[in-house]
Design an enzyme around this catalytic site. Structure first.
Site, PDB file in Angstrom:
ATOM      1  CG  ASP A   1      65.528  80.754  86.075  1.00 40.01           C
ATOM      2  OD1 ASP A   1      64.437  80.557  85.507  1.00 40.01           O
ATOM      3  OD2 ASP A   1      66.618  80.775  85.474  1.00 40.01           O
TER       4      ASP A   1
ATOM      5  CG  ASP B   1      65.952  76.270  81.447  1.00 39.03           C
ATOM      6  OD1 ASP B   1      66.272  75.496  80.555  1.00 39.03           O
ATOM      7  OD2 ASP B   1      64.868  76.198  82.065  1.00 39.03           O
TER       8      ASP B   1
ATOM      9  CG  ASP C   1      69.944  82.665  84.485  1.00 35.99           C
ATOM     10  OD1 ASP C   1      70.353  82.591  83.305  1.00 35.99           O
ATOM     11  OD2 ASP C   1      68.809  82.313  84.815  1.00 35.99           O
TER      12      ASP C   1
END
Length: 226
Positions: free
Chosen positions: A8, A10, A171
């Protein structure tokens, strides 16, 4: 085909929260409202996307605001963010060293993000790291976006990897749901916006520091130690 690690963007590779919040606040400033969102307290909302930030901001301004206001402001948010995309954004410590170590040990690496592909491409270019990744699949690359597993599979394929031997590093719950749908292991970082709160999601592994990544990947893919 290579064993593969898909990241991922961001909250996983880069801390983009401050620039995202600034873009949303600019939309509210134009409407006469100053600093509606806080770059620290509202960081988790920032990583859920532009519309989530706008909804939160409008809810704080007061009654009478709805999705129509979000829809009107969203293009302005994207435009401002695109022009100021790397003012405060930084890569997390050790991220690119870990990516390089994976590449050096014959792993394919790529990115699967719910950031629009053009903005993700711009950010990676400005940070000087686009060439380190064999693929980039954004929110609008395909007709679907995370948590649809096809986004992950496409990122693996474009990186030259094997979807049956791939790991997702993220995240958020969206990343975990993507991995579960794809039937692949998932590592969630604990230095992102939710911190160790992601442990509640029971990922296959938690990662507090990028120095841990290579060993975690080897364990999850059943590889022999280097």
């Amino acid at each position: 085909m290579k064993d593969t690690v898909i990241f991922d963007l961001d909250g996983t590779l880069a801390d983009t929260g401050a620039d995202l919040i600034a873009a949303a606040n600019e939309c509210f400033r134009v409407l006469g409202h100053e600093s509606v969102l806080d770059p620290v307290a509202d960081k988790l909302t920032a990583f859920h996307g532009g519309r989530a930030m706008l909804r939160l901001g409008f809810s704080r301004i007061g009654a009478g605001h709805g999705e129509a206001d979000v829809d009107r402001a969203y293009p302005d948010l994207l435009a401002y963010y695109g022009e100021n995309i790397d003012r405060e954004t930084t890569l997390y410590p050790g991220a690119m060293q870990a990516v390089a170590a994976l590449s050096e040990t014959n792993h394919a690496v790529g990115i699967c993000t719910n950031k629009p592909e053009g903005l993700a491409e711009t950010l990676l270019q400005k940070l000087g790291v686009r060439g380190a990744f064999g693929s980039l699949v954004g929110a609008d690359t395909l007709a679907v976006r995370k948590p649809d597993p096809e986004t992950f599979f496409e990122a693996v394929r474009r990186a030259g990897g094997n979807p049956a031997r791939a790991v997702l590093v993220g995240d958020t719950e969206t990343d975990l749901r993507t991995a579960r749908a794809a039937g692949c292991p998932v590592i969630l970082v604990t230095f992102g916006p939710e911190g160790r709160g992601v442990a509640r999601l029971s990922p296959d592994a938690l990662m507090a520091d990028y120095t841990e990544l290579e060993d975690l990947v080897r364990r999850l893919l059943g590889q022999a130690p280097a």
